[in-house]
Scaffold this motif. Structure first.
Motif, PDB file in Angstrom:
ATOM      1  N   UNK A   1      16.319  -8.455   0.098  1.00 58.09           N
ATOM      2  CA  UNK A   1      15.731  -9.651  -0.508  1.00 58.09           C
ATOM      3  C   UNK A   1      15.451  -9.376  -1.982  1.00 58.09           C
ATOM      4  N   UNK A   2      15.817 -10.321  -2.809  1.00 57.82           N
ATOM      5  CA  UNK A   2      15.527 -10.222  -4.243  1.00 57.82           C
ATOM      6  C   UNK A   2      14.394 -11.186  -4.526  1.00 57.82           C
TER       7      UNK A   2
ATOM      8  N   UNK B   1      11.981 -13.398   8.266  1.00 64.59           N
ATOM      9  CA  UNK B   1      12.160 -12.637   9.496  1.00 64.59           C
ATOM     10  C   UNK B   1      11.229 -13.262  10.520  1.00 64.59           C
ATOM     11  N   UNK B   2      11.572 -13.221  11.762  1.00 62.97           N
ATOM     12  CA  UNK B   2      10.735 -13.764  12.837  1.00 62.97           C
ATOM     13  C   UNK B   2      10.445 -15.251  12.631  1.00 62.97           C
ATOM     14  N   UNK B   3      11.289 -15.946  11.869  1.00 60.79           N
ATOM     15  CA  UNK B   3      11.111 -17.369  11.630  1.00 60.79           C
ATOM     16  C   UNK B   3      10.104 -17.716  10.546  1.00 60.79           C
ATOM     17  N   UNK B   4       9.622 -16.695   9.818  1.00 63.55           N
ATOM     18  CA  UNK B   4       8.648 -16.940   8.750  1.00 63.55           C
ATOM     19  C   UNK B   4       8.987 -16.113   7.521  1.00 63.55           C
ATOM     20  N   UNK B   5       8.444 -16.520   6.376  1.00 63.49           N
ATOM     21  CA  UNK B   5       8.569 -15.721   5.159  1.00 63.49           C
ATOM     22  C   UNK B   5       7.559 -14.582   5.255  1.00 63.49           C
ATOM     23  N   UNK B   6       8.034 -13.353   5.407  1.00 63.16           N
ATOM     24  CA  UNK B   6       7.120 -12.223   5.598  1.00 63.16           C
ATOM     25  C   UNK B   6       6.217 -11.999   4.386  1.00 63.16           C
ATOM     26  N   UNK B   7       6.658 -12.423   3.210  1.00 58.61           N
ATOM     27  CA  UNK B   7       5.833 -12.245   2.014  1.00 58.61           C
ATOM     28  C   UNK B   7       4.627 -13.190   2.007  1.00 58.61           C
ATOM     29  N   UNK B   8       4.630 -14.195   2.863  1.00 59.71           N
ATOM     30  CA  UNK B   8       3.510 -15.132   2.948  1.00 59.71           C
ATOM     31  C   UNK B   8       2.433 -14.630   3.916  1.00 59.71           C
ATOM     32  N   UNK B   9       2.625 -13.445   4.494  1.00 62.21           N
ATOM     33  CA  UNK B   9       1.676 -12.873   5.456  1.00 62.21           C
ATOM     34  C   UNK B   9       1.174 -11.524   4.949  1.00 62.21           C
TER      35      UNK B   9
END
Length: 130
Positions: free
Chosen positions: A32-33, A39-47
């Motif tokens: 990812x840039x 991943x897992x149906x969500x933006x991992x950077x939002x968690x």
């Protein structure tokens, strides 16, 4: 780097000790840039990422350069998911998921049962740095 009872550990420059997991237990899934990766149906950077104090040794899939990537967990709607990630260079992230995502019992191994998760113990653990 130290070994105890067939388990390898590394110590970071700031003195944190990480257990080295088998890299064969994870497979590369994407690069990812910037700070957006689904991943897992969500933006991992939002968690919030919980640092498990475990890592894997991998090679950049494009150039073959070796890296050590930390293993993290995120919680999505009460479910904990595990992945490995790290930066190849500034804001260029590599992501790995557990190799055998479907366990013999039929459960997704990226999804961590509550009794195996580090998530309830996040107080005092680091959030990923961006």
């Amino acid at each position: 780097m130290t070994r105890s009872a067939d388990q390898e550990y590394i110590t970071t420059a700031i003195g944190k000790k990480y257990r080295v997991e088998k890299s064969s237990d994870f497979e590369y899934v994407t690069t990812a840039i910037g700070e957006e990766c689904f991943l897992f149906g969500v933006d991992v950077f939002a968690h919030e990422w919980t640092d498990t104090r475990k890592c894997i040794r991998v090679h950049d899939p494009l150039y073959g350069q070796p890296y050590t990537m930390n293993i993290y967990e995120i919680t999505v709607d009460g479910t904990v998911y595990r992945f490995a990630a790290g930066e190849f260079s500034n804001n260029v992230w590599g992501f790995w998921l557990p190799t055998n995502r479907v366990r013999p019992d039929g459960r997704d191994s990226a999804r961590i049962p509550p009794d195996e998760s580090n998530a309830p113990h996040t107080k005092g653990q680091e959030k990923r740095s961006s």
